[in-house]
Scaffold this active site. Sequence first.
Site, PDB file in Angstrom:
ATOM      1  N   SER A 124       0.844  -1.202   0.000  1.00 39.69           N
ATOM      2  CA  SER A 124       0.000   0.000   0.000  1.00 39.69           C
ATOM      3  C   SER A 124       0.873   1.243   0.000  1.00 39.69           C
ATOM      4  O   SER A 124       1.974   1.244   0.569  1.00 39.69           O
ATOM      5  CB  SER A 124      -0.854  -0.039   1.270  1.00 39.69           C
ATOM      6  OG  SER A 124      -1.446   1.213   1.499  1.00 39.69           O
ATOM      7  N   TYR A 149      -2.279  -0.900  10.813  1.00 43.09           N
ATOM      8  CA  TYR A 149      -2.504  -1.458   9.478  1.00 43.09           C
ATOM      9  C   TYR A 149      -1.313  -1.137   8.570  1.00 43.09           C
ATOM     10  O   TYR A 149      -0.741  -2.028   7.930  1.00 43.09           O
ATOM     11  CB  TYR A 149      -3.801  -0.893   8.856  1.00 43.09           C
ATOM     12  CG  TYR A 149      -3.883  -1.194   7.376  1.00 43.09           C
ATOM     13  CD1 TYR A 149      -4.196  -2.471   6.926  1.00 43.09           C
ATOM     14  CD2 TYR A 149      -3.587  -0.218   6.422  1.00 43.09           C
ATOM     15  CE1 TYR A 149      -4.225  -2.762   5.569  1.00 43.09           C
ATOM     16  CE2 TYR A 149      -3.611  -0.496   5.075  1.00 43.09           C
ATOM     17  CZ  TYR A 149      -3.929  -1.771   4.651  1.00 43.09           C
ATOM     18  OH  TYR A 149      -3.936  -2.065   3.310  1.00 43.09           O
ATOM     19  N   LYS A 153       1.784  -3.664   6.831  1.00 47.64           N
ATOM     20  CA  LYS A 153       2.212  -3.759   5.427  1.00 47.64           C
ATOM     21  C   LYS A 153       3.727  -3.518   5.322  1.00 47.64           C
ATOM     22  O   LYS A 153       4.432  -4.183   4.570  1.00 47.64           O
ATOM     23  CB  LYS A 153       1.457  -2.730   4.575  1.00 47.64           C
ATOM     24  CG  LYS A 153      -0.021  -3.016   4.458  1.00 47.64           C
ATOM     25  CD  LYS A 153      -0.282  -4.232   3.579  1.00 47.64           C
ATOM     26  CE  LYS A 153      -1.720  -4.675   3.590  1.00 47.64           C
ATOM     27  NZ  LYS A 153      -1.983  -5.888   2.818  1.00 47.64           N
TER      28      LYS A 153
HETATM   29  P1  NAD Z   1     -11.110  -7.024   1.068  1.00 47.05           P
HETATM   30  O1  NAD Z   1     -11.364  -7.005   2.529  1.00 47.05           O
HETATM   31  O2  NAD Z   1     -12.267  -6.796   0.146  1.00 47.05           O
HETATM   32  O3  NAD Z   1     -10.387  -8.381   0.649  1.00 47.05           O
HETATM   33  C1  NAD Z   1      -9.570  -9.106   1.542  1.00 47.05           C
HETATM   34  C2  NAD Z   1     -10.081 -10.533   1.535  1.00 47.05           C
HETATM   35  O4  NAD Z   1      -9.246 -11.327   2.371  1.00 47.05           O
HETATM   36  C3  NAD Z   1     -11.509 -10.684   2.048  1.00 47.05           C
HETATM   37  O5  NAD Z   1     -12.237 -11.445   1.121  1.00 47.05           O
HETATM   38  C4  NAD Z   1     -11.360 -11.426   3.372  1.00 47.05           C
HETATM   39  O6  NAD Z   1     -12.485 -12.260   3.629  1.00 47.05           O
HETATM   40  C5  NAD Z   1     -10.079 -12.188   3.155  1.00 47.05           C
HETATM   41  N1  NAD Z   1      -9.285 -12.490   4.361  1.00 47.05           N
HETATM   42  C6  NAD Z   1      -8.928 -11.643   5.351  1.00 47.05           C
HETATM   43  N2  NAD Z   1      -8.157 -12.284   6.242  1.00 47.05           N
HETATM   44  C7  NAD Z   1      -8.016 -13.566   5.815  1.00 47.05           C
HETATM   45  C8  NAD Z   1      -7.336 -14.706   6.297  1.00 47.05           C
HETATM   46  N3  NAD Z   1      -6.646 -14.678   7.443  1.00 47.05           N
HETATM   47  N4  NAD Z   1      -7.397 -15.858   5.582  1.00 47.05           N
HETATM   48  C9  NAD Z   1      -8.098 -15.907   4.423  1.00 47.05           C
HETATM   49  N5  NAD Z   1      -8.777 -14.865   3.923  1.00 47.05           N
HETATM   50  C10 NAD Z   1      -8.728 -13.697   4.607  1.00 47.05           C
HETATM   51  O7  NAD Z   1      -9.953  -5.947   0.770  1.00 47.05           O
HETATM   52  P2  NAD Z   1      -9.422  -5.365  -0.615  1.00 47.05           P
HETATM   53  O8  NAD Z   1      -9.780  -3.938  -0.668  1.00 47.05           O
HETATM   54  O9  NAD Z   1      -9.779  -6.261  -1.721  1.00 47.05           O
HETATM   55  O10 NAD Z   1      -7.863  -5.444  -0.326  1.00 47.05           O
HETATM   56  C11 NAD Z   1      -7.081  -6.527  -0.775  1.00 47.05           C
HETATM   57  C12 NAD Z   1      -5.646  -6.308  -0.325  1.00 47.05           C
HETATM   58  O11 NAD Z   1      -5.172  -5.068  -0.839  1.00 47.05           O
HETATM   59  C13 NAD Z   1      -5.468  -6.233   1.184  1.00 47.05           C
HETATM   60  O12 NAD Z   1      -4.248  -6.861   1.500  1.00 47.05           O
HETATM   61  C14 NAD Z   1      -5.381  -4.744   1.452  1.00 47.05           C
HETATM   62  O13 NAD Z   1      -4.646  -4.480   2.610  1.00 47.05           O
HETATM   63  C15 NAD Z   1      -4.654  -4.270   0.212  1.00 47.05           C
HETATM   64  N6  NAD Z   1      -4.882  -2.870  -0.107  1.00 47.05           N
HETATM   65  C16 NAD Z   1      -6.161  -2.418  -0.241  1.00 47.05           C
HETATM   66  C17 NAD Z   1      -6.379  -1.070  -0.548  1.00 47.05           C
HETATM   67  C18 NAD Z   1      -7.786  -0.537  -0.646  1.00 47.05           C
HETATM   68  O14 NAD Z   1      -7.953   0.672  -0.513  1.00 47.05           O
HETATM   69  N7  NAD Z   1      -8.788  -1.363  -0.900  1.00 47.05           N
HETATM   70  C19 NAD Z   1      -5.297  -0.207  -0.738  1.00 47.05           C
HETATM   71  C20 NAD Z   1      -4.001  -0.719  -0.611  1.00 47.05           C
HETATM   72  C21 NAD Z   1      -3.803  -2.052  -0.284  1.00 47.05           C
HETATM   73  C1  WQD Z   2      -9.802   9.389   0.726  1.00 48.63           C
HETATM   74  C2  WQD Z   2     -10.021  10.862   1.024  1.00 48.63           C
HETATM   75  C3  WQD Z   2     -10.414  11.334   3.355  1.00 48.63           C
HETATM   76  C4  WQD Z   2     -14.231   9.258   3.680  1.00 48.63           C
HETATM   77  C5  WQD Z   2      -7.065   4.498   2.859  1.00 48.63           C
HETATM   78  C6  WQD Z   2      -5.952   3.869   3.637  1.00 48.63           C
HETATM   79  C7  WQD Z   2      -4.847   3.467   2.726  1.00 48.63           C
HETATM   80  C8  WQD Z   2      -5.362   2.606   1.587  1.00 48.63           C
HETATM   81  C9  WQD Z   2      -6.533   3.212   0.903  1.00 48.63           C
HETATM   82  C10 WQD Z   2      -5.130   0.299   2.176  1.00 48.63           C
HETATM   83  C11 WQD Z   2      -9.305  11.305   2.302  1.00 48.63           C
HETATM   84  C12 WQD Z   2     -11.626  11.672   2.516  1.00 48.63           C
HETATM   85  C13 WQD Z   2     -13.052   9.788   3.197  1.00 48.63           C
HETATM   86  C14 WQD Z   2     -15.275  10.139   4.054  1.00 48.63           C
HETATM   87  C15 WQD Z   2     -13.893  11.994   3.404  1.00 48.63           C
HETATM   88  N1  WQD Z   2      -5.830   1.346   2.053  1.00 48.63           N
HETATM   89  N2  WQD Z   2     -12.889  11.130   3.054  1.00 48.63           N
HETATM   90  N3  WQD Z   2     -15.054  11.490   3.890  1.00 48.63           N
HETATM   91  O1  WQD Z   2      -7.499   7.442   3.667  1.00 48.63           O
HETATM   92  O2  WQD Z   2      -6.573   7.939   1.365  1.00 48.63           O
HETATM   93  O3  WQD Z   2      -6.560   5.651   2.214  1.00 48.63           O
HETATM   94  O4  WQD Z   2      -7.528   3.585   1.856  1.00 48.63           O
HETATM   95  O5  WQD Z   2      -3.957   0.144   2.073  1.00 48.63           O
HETATM   96  O6  WQD Z   2      -3.913   2.794   3.496  1.00 48.63           O
HETATM   97  O7  WQD Z   2      -5.481   4.819   4.582  1.00 48.63           O
HETATM   98  O8  WQD Z   2      -8.687   6.624   1.576  1.00 48.63           O
HETATM   99  O9  WQD Z   2     -11.004   6.562   0.807  1.00 48.63           O
HETATM  100  O10 WQD Z   2     -10.545   6.642   3.294  1.00 48.63           O
HETATM  101  O11 WQD Z   2     -10.095   8.657   1.908  1.00 48.63           O
HETATM  102  O12 WQD Z   2     -13.741  13.224   3.276  1.00 48.63           O
HETATM  103  O13 WQD Z   2     -16.342   9.743   4.515  1.00 48.63           O
HETATM  104  O14 WQD Z   2     -11.413  11.071   1.272  1.00 48.63           O
HETATM  105  O15 WQD Z   2     -10.209  12.314   4.338  1.00 48.63           O
HETATM  106  O16 WQD Z   2      -8.871  12.609   2.078  1.00 48.63           O
HETATM  107  P1  WQD Z   2      -7.302   7.022   2.292  1.00 48.63           P
HETATM  108  P2  WQD Z   2     -10.161   7.045   1.922  1.00 48.63           P
END
Ligand code: NAD
Ligand code: WQD
Length: 337
Positions: A124, A149, A153
């Site tokens: 991330s 979190y 990572k």
């Molecule tokens: P998500 O929660 O939709 O998907 C994660 C999946 O993993 C879920 O289906 C959950 O049931 C499963 N899971 C969790 N713990 C588990 C375990 N111990 N064993 C087996 N399954 C398990 O999340 P996402 O948004 O699809 O994110 C996927 C990956 O990308 C995550 O590692 C997240 O940290 C990373 N990521 C997400 C974002 C974002 O904003 N969505 C941004 C950066 C990184």
């Molecule tokens: C985006 C912008 C908020 C909700 C997070 C994690 C990051 C990554 C992606 C996993 C920000 C604003 C949000 C609301 C708002 N995840 N906001 N009102 O915080 O950039 O990133 O998700 O790795 O690690 O921190 O994403 O979508 O929460 O926010 O004003 O109800 O929207 O302040 O500026 P963020 P977000």
Amino acid sequence: MAILVTGGAGYIGSHTVLALLQRGDDVVVLDNLSNASQESIRRVEKLAGKSAVFVEGDVLDRACLRDLFAAHQIDAVIHFAALKAVGESTRKPLEYYENNVSGTVVLLEEMRAANVWNFIFSSSATVYGEHAPVPYVETTQIGGTTSPYGTSKLMIEWVLRDFAKAEPQFNTIALRYFNPVGAHESGEIGEDPSGIPNNLLPYIAQVAIGRLPQLGVFGGDYPTPDGTCQRDYIHVMDLAEGHLKALDHLAKNTGYTAYNLGAGKGYSVLEMIKAFEKASGKTIPFEIKPRRAGDLAAFWADASLADRELDWRVSRGIDEMMRDTWNWQSKNPNGFN
Ligand code: NAD
Ligand code: WQD
């Protein structure tokens, strides 16, 4: 190729499983369904016209992993499974370190035992922490994370770096996602958060559909052009395709390498609201609220390394992100339920 996709029933995982099936790979999904529904995989299979093997299980469960690796000849693992709510992680740090860090270590140990050496990790942009200059570039030292979190990572990236040093046959790519949004253009799969959404776009979409009354904009006094935070939003299908490019690259014996996957451009919260309104024809009522703890004013990716080395770049812009989010939300007002 046969790919194990952990967390494959989740948001980014399900879109990636679809892209893998569509290009002809065999897929085994391992998901404990803690934050997903198996309905996502059923819909993926329908869209692809092809099945994936689904295993309901946990990455912390060694016996389950052993059985899985014994039953399937896996060429590479894409590891999405994690807990991902930033706010929750500050209240439950041990759960986050156990699930995310220990879960990855157990998975790597069982991969080693099964002689599986190719690994793609969902990292991330949060690993750059609060002091990194913008745009974020992979040569910047990672650290200074602001939540358990984010630290989970960061720790996993260090585990991968050290394991790759110790095991020359281990090939791993950490993909540092910026802000994934949008849905598959069919509107059949998309992001389905449980409870009140933490992230901006699902929140906006639920206001548009009438599930939530209005959006709170966290902070209007940031040092940005309109006072609201800027982020690098990336369409989830562009992100899914990045995993396919990364898989191809692993074949070149990479050791440990990290790549930013972002669009290289920041949009403010107010710009996102406007773009969503344009795509959906809906008005999004909002109110400026106090800043949210831990939010950074502005960041976006330098994504040129992925362009050069993975031959990957985004092909969908903000209009497609909004169109596909609204298409998914309006077709599925209650998500997968
Ligand atoms: P998500 O929660 O939709 O998907 C994660 C999946 O993993 C879920 O289906 C959950 O049931 C499963 N899971 C969790 N713990 C588990 C375990 N111990 N064993 C087996 N399954 C398990 O999340 P996402 O948004 O699809 O994110 C996927 C990956 O990308 C995550 O590692 C997240 O940290 C990373 N990521 C997400 C974002 C974002 O904003 N969505 C941004 C950066 C990184
Ligand atoms: C985006 C912008 C908020 C909700 C997070 C994690 C990051 C990554 C992606 C996993 C920000 C604003 C949000 C609301 C708002 N995840 N906001 N009102 O915080 O950039 O990133 O998700 O790795 O690690 O921190 O994403 O979508 O929460 O926010 O004003 O109800 O929207 O302040 O500026 P963020 P977000």
